[in-house]
Write a protein that holds these residues in place. Sequence first.
Motif, mmCIF file in Angstrom:
data_model
loop_
_atom_site.group_PDB
_atom_site.id
_atom_site.type_symbol
_atom_site.label_atom_id
_atom_site.label_comp_id
_atom_site.label_asym_id
_atom_site.label_seq_id
_atom_site.Cartn_x
_atom_site.Cartn_y
_atom_site.Cartn_z
ATOM 1 N N GLN B 568 -3.497 5.698 11.401
ATOM 2 C CA GLN B 568 -2.804 4.797 10.471
ATOM 3 C C GLN B 568 -2.019 3.733 11.222
ATOM 4 O O GLN B 568 -1.374 2.888 10.609
ATOM 5 C CB GLN B 568 -1.817 5.594 9.622
ATOM 6 C CG GLN B 568 -2.444 6.248 8.419
ATOM 7 C CD GLN B 568 -1.407 6.793 7.469
ATOM 8 O OE1 GLN B 568 -0.222 6.760 7.741
ATOM 9 N NE2 GLN B 568 -1.852 7.308 6.354
ATOM 10 N N GLN B 607 4.009 8.437 2.936
ATOM 11 C CA GLN B 607 2.703 8.473 3.594
ATOM 12 C C GLN B 607 1.550 8.433 2.591
ATOM 13 O O GLN B 607 0.484 7.916 2.900
ATOM 14 C CB GLN B 607 2.620 9.692 4.509
ATOM 15 C CG GLN B 607 3.481 9.496 5.760
ATOM 16 C CD GLN B 607 3.406 10.659 6.714
ATOM 17 O OE1 GLN B 607 4.126 11.639 6.552
ATOM 18 N NE2 GLN B 607 2.553 10.569 7.692
ATOM 19 N N LYS B 610 1.133 4.865 1.929
ATOM 20 C CA LYS B 610 0.442 4.259 3.077
ATOM 21 C C LYS B 610 -1.057 4.555 2.996
ATOM 22 O O LYS B 610 -1.888 3.719 3.322
ATOM 23 C CB LYS B 610 1.037 4.840 4.363
ATOM 24 C CG LYS B 610 0.839 3.979 5.572
ATOM 25 C CD LYS B 610 1.848 2.849 5.576
ATOM 26 C CE LYS B 610 1.546 1.848 6.656
ATOM 27 N NZ LYS B 610 2.283 0.609 6.440
ATOM 28 N N GLU B 613 -2.472 2.236 0.532
ATOM 29 C CA GLU B 613 -2.485 0.866 1.079
ATOM 30 C C GLU B 613 -3.669 0.685 2.030
ATOM 31 O O GLU B 613 -4.351 -0.333 1.999
ATOM 32 C CB GLU B 613 -1.168 0.604 1.829
ATOM 33 C CG GLU B 613 -1.054 -0.795 2.399
ATOM 34 C CD GLU B 613 0.118 -0.945 3.364
ATOM 35 O OE1 GLU B 613 0.942 -0.025 3.455
ATOM 36 O OE2 GLU B 613 0.180 -1.992 4.024
#
Lengths: 706, 726
Positions: B568, B607, B610, B613
């Motif tokens: 990530q 998270q 994320k 995203e």
Amino acid sequence: MKRITALLLVFLFCGMICLPCSAEENNYIISDDKTIPISTSYVNDTVLYDFGGRLNSAQDLFIDSKDNLYIADTGNNRVIVCKANSKDIIILDEADGLQFNKPEGVFVDDSGGIYIADTGNERILHFSATGKYVESFIRPESDYLGETYLFNPSKVIVNSTGYLYTIKSQTIMTIDANNEFRGYLGQPDVGFNLSEALIRIFASDEQLKALKKREAEPYINFTIGKDGLIYATSREIGSEIKVLNSVGENLYRSSTAAETTLFNKIQSTFFSLFNIGNYASKSFQFGETVIRDGKQSTPLFTDIAVDGNGIITVVNSVNGMLYQYDNEGSLLCSFGKKESDSGKIELPSSLAVDSKGNIYLLDAVQNHILVFSPTAFIKNVHNAVSLYNDGDYSAAYDIWESIAQSSENYELAQIGMGKALYKEKNYYEAMQQYKKANERVLYSQAYAKYRHDIFRQNFGWVLLGILAIIAVLVLLLRILNKTGKKGIECFGAKYSGKKTLWQTFLLSCNTIIHPIDTFRSVKENRDRLNLFFCVISFVCLLLIRVISLYCTGYPMMTADTGDINIWLECLKLGLPVATWGLSVFFVTSILDGESKVGEVYTCCIFSMAPFVMLTPLFTLLSQILSRKESGLYNSLQAIMWVWILILLIVSVYMLNNYSFGKTMAVCAISVLIMALIWAIAFLFIAIISEVWGFVFGIGTEIRLML
Amino acid sequence: MKRKSFLIKILCVCLVIVIAATAVAVTLNKSDTASKIENSGFLKYSFNGGSGYKATFEENGQFSVIAPNGYAWTGGVNDERVQVLSENASWQEYMKSCIAVTYFDSTLSVYQTQTVYSANTSVNVTAKMGTDSCEYNYVFSNIFVSVKVKIGFKNGILSVQIPADGIIENGAYKVQYIEVLPFFGAADHSNDGYIMYPDGSGALMEYDKLEQRAANKRTETLKIYGSSGISESNKVYLPVFGIKNNDNAFLAAVNTGSAECDINISPEGAVVALNRASFTMNYRYCYDVPESDISTANTSGTSTKVDSQLNAQDFEALYFFLSDNNANYSGMASIYREFLLENKLMNTSKEKNALSLGMLMGESEELAFTTKPVATTTFSQAEAILKQLKGEGASDIDVALIGWEKNGATANVRGFKPWNKLGSKKEFNSLLATAAENNINMLLQKNFYSAEKTSTGFSAKNDSVYEGNGFIHTNEFNSKFILNRTSSAKWFELYFKNAKKHSVGTRFLQFGENLTSDYSSQNRSSRTMSAESMSNILADASSSGKVAVEGANLYTLKYADTLFNIPQASSNISVCDRNIPFIQMVCYGSVSYTGEAVNLYYDSKKQLLKMLEYGYVPYFELTENGSSALKYTNSNELVSSKFSLWRDSLVETYKLSSELSSIRNVYMTYHESDGEHARVVYSNNSAMHLNFSDSAWDIGGKTVAVGGYMLIDSTGNVIAEGGKAS
């Protein structure tokens, strides 16, 4: 005097924000030298870098109770004060008409008074909370300080009574508010060094003069906690982290390295040969030893920070890792630099913690401050530690349980749950938690309590069991006696020819009760002995040793089952037995002895009969013992070995018809010869290894040249 | 009179010539070919490359590309700036050069490299014009080396080629590596821009972050496809970098020879005040040779040797230009995705699952004398888990079995041997049958890249990769080895014939993360050849069952249906100022990917956002029996994995992922984030808004809750949303 500069948008979180960045991945605890990953404890999501220009080799960082940040910007000869929740920066760079010169330390007291170690100018400066110069502390006048005494304060702290402390190599110097010298604190013991002692015995006067005076390891950095205690880092091996009270006593735990004196080492090596008192326990050290390019580096904690709950965080400049401990010295987490994290942490110089638990790490090469925010996981850990310290075990248990779910291998959670269960007298469950955490000492405590409960509830059965065991032992002795007599008969005149394995076994049983008769029979039948029995018995001895190691009760085990090195254990028992026979034969051959190799080995194996008989019993006994009874357990084992030793001496006496004095002398020389044989074997192996390395190196080069 | 008529004749002739020349020029322009321009002693050739871009080449090797908005990308730094930037003659030459050749003297016993620049006055440059390219021959007379560089410009794409046979060494000086266009696009912080590089998920080095970097600024070199070895290195999956200068940008991508290339990223202040990025093509590799104590003169006991033979590998880099709204990393990702899809270098898998589940079946704990088996999920327990998930309605999932073979996850087994400690073969077959009945994609994790010393059927001598110094490539404990390409293929074959029978997919460990050359006499292969071998294995695997690959090295994308363990973030090197989802933007919609397991998140809310995203398929790695038994095994990073603890969370995440099915098969075309808010736009014009901040986020009349997300379609309707109510 002072210069106040209002800079917009330069301080507060003006650094880059990377979410999530890679630093949080490197989180682990160290258990018995093994690294065990845990949930992410801290995340580095902010870098502070601009404080009205870049920092330059900044050496100290301090955060006060209002979260204002103070930086000793050493290379720029200034101290920066960054106000929390504001964008203002105050710069202090001169006092009493003199520009700062390489200030290395900064401290703020509860009233906001700022103390600066102006190292290059050999003074400590006191400013008010508003940045107004108040006073200077210079080299105190005292008869205790020699004329050549150099006052170059690098770090400074002030306690609630106004005493100033500054690090002076291996001690902490105390100065009162009137600039008077008040003595030294925390001088560590230099300790005994065997090699140095030997050198001093044999060295000439000139060599003695050339010898350097051995000094205690110096302090590196310190801070003061809300409890008024001094939290310091030191280079002293085993006590790299210290918590000093007002008289300089270290109240904090030491690592196992500190407890390992030379005497302890010799003692543990000697007793490990005989399996006495050498119980498995977790090794512990502050930080970790870093191995790079084949070289070992011990930790060098450049700074220490302590929060309101007594949670200690230190930074190791060797590997850029931060280690956090609770007030009992248990490692809560380690985090920080990753191998691929090139350039973010290079030379950490200082560390501070704010009221929210964020950890600020100052780097003297990168000239920035990394901010590590705590995750929910580590906040929970802090909370549980705090509740346990407050005596709220039940609430602590619930938190530890949730922590154990999110990080199943987090030993502290298991220990925490175990402690809470122990306090609630749920000893069996506590034992299970301690076992998961591999905490044998705590397990043993819980086990002792658990056993006590069981014995009390089943007293009649226990008594009956003891009587049964005594009966079995008596019966065993009677059988041995009977078997032994049969053995003597078999070795008598009636039975001629080579002895069978069974006959030899029967005779060996007699060693327990009638050793002299046994050894006499061996001597009388020296040409008819069955040496194959020796070989089989030797293998059995090793098997018994190994089985006992694996089957000993959990608290009394000498090593974790996974760490038992079978070959080493076999060597520890087999080598003395094998070399004893050889050395006795050598010595007696020279000193008018009558014994031959066969009978020496036969007697040697016979002498191990107590080991064969008692080791299984000890293993059974260990199942019900806790470490409280280790004295009894050790004594029984010691008695067994003394018994074996006596049998060995008696065998030498009987086989060679020596006088008592001569027997003792022969045995002593034999022990020396044994040591010599081991030394020669060790040298031989070392030489072979060197020769192999040499031949291999040459071979490789030739191959590559071709 | 005579003179007058003569002048008229001359004028007529000139007129004819001018008309003819104009006609020729117009014709040339129409056919995208070069036109010749006289300029201060040098000849210039101009190309109209289409898309409004023009390129100009000079005979001395200099060139420039002019964007439609007038911005000029120059091959080297111009003379005036060079004088300002550095007083050092070598650096001045370097800045003006198109290539920098690093060489060494093979006659010397001590290895030492030097670099010569194409702009050096001693270098003889000859140029040969083609229809859409210019071929330069650089003769480095001092070292008796010549290098041919062909620079073309077509359809708005600049290509730079160095054919392997264009490198000629006529003496003792040997070429080690060549840096290509070292200062192309170099700019300082007066420009609004950044350099994008593909470390991990992708990262930006932003020009305006000059102040935050420490004094010791340095060039970072990233090995494309990872370093040759066992241990982890920077994860550089794609052979690209991008430069954005104000409203213009380009993406540079290696098209040929990528396995032998490095990417260099230099921040402003690393010697010169320019941010720059370039490719380096390696023609020879170094390796350390241990020397015996007798012959060694140095204290380290090793000496450096270099390959004697030149690694004859062609090189081609393509430069895609972008301007205005497309001049950003989203534009770079889009143009590269289009390039990969057009050239069939990336798979377009239609099967994209809502969730991925890894089940760790077993591990082994190394003891002093033996190894202890640790069974974390038996075959029958795994089957029960699948049935439970089906019962909960979670069937659109991938399930990977990890550590299903003898000695569990760490070990590697030759063939196809389910571990009897986890259950009988019958139970194993029953598990696979249950998965098939419920339309669950079952994948078996295998490692055909490396093997443990204790791996069943493994011979370190015969199956391993060798280093240049003749030693077997291994780790510091001599416990892990890299399989050579022959053994790797053989091991795969043995496994695959059984896998085909069971109709299961394969999860390839390490295939998309590491690449190694092999110096053994029987299996000698360059990194390029190793990549081909791995690619061939994946091609076979893709013929039956799903293919999952760890990492995303370009050579695996052609056959991979899904990627796993995709980071990530970048590895946070010194030039990293911001992490971006570059690899995700390239792959999204074509190849699905998973990252860190949700059950290992330290901050599940943040998270998970994320994850949305970056477009990850949610991934869980679970066990039936919890992970405490894994404490002293190599799988102890799995700190919390008990299925019963995570079942509800898994089902909830599955539902969340299912809600977002409308954006599963579209491309990610735009991404922006300021750390607190992020917006992702997809090719169907729907947009995901994510709020990482502590306050509600107003987006044109709609409010994204704190820690929430909102997916809005092209007509402005909210398709899905979540998060805390503000």
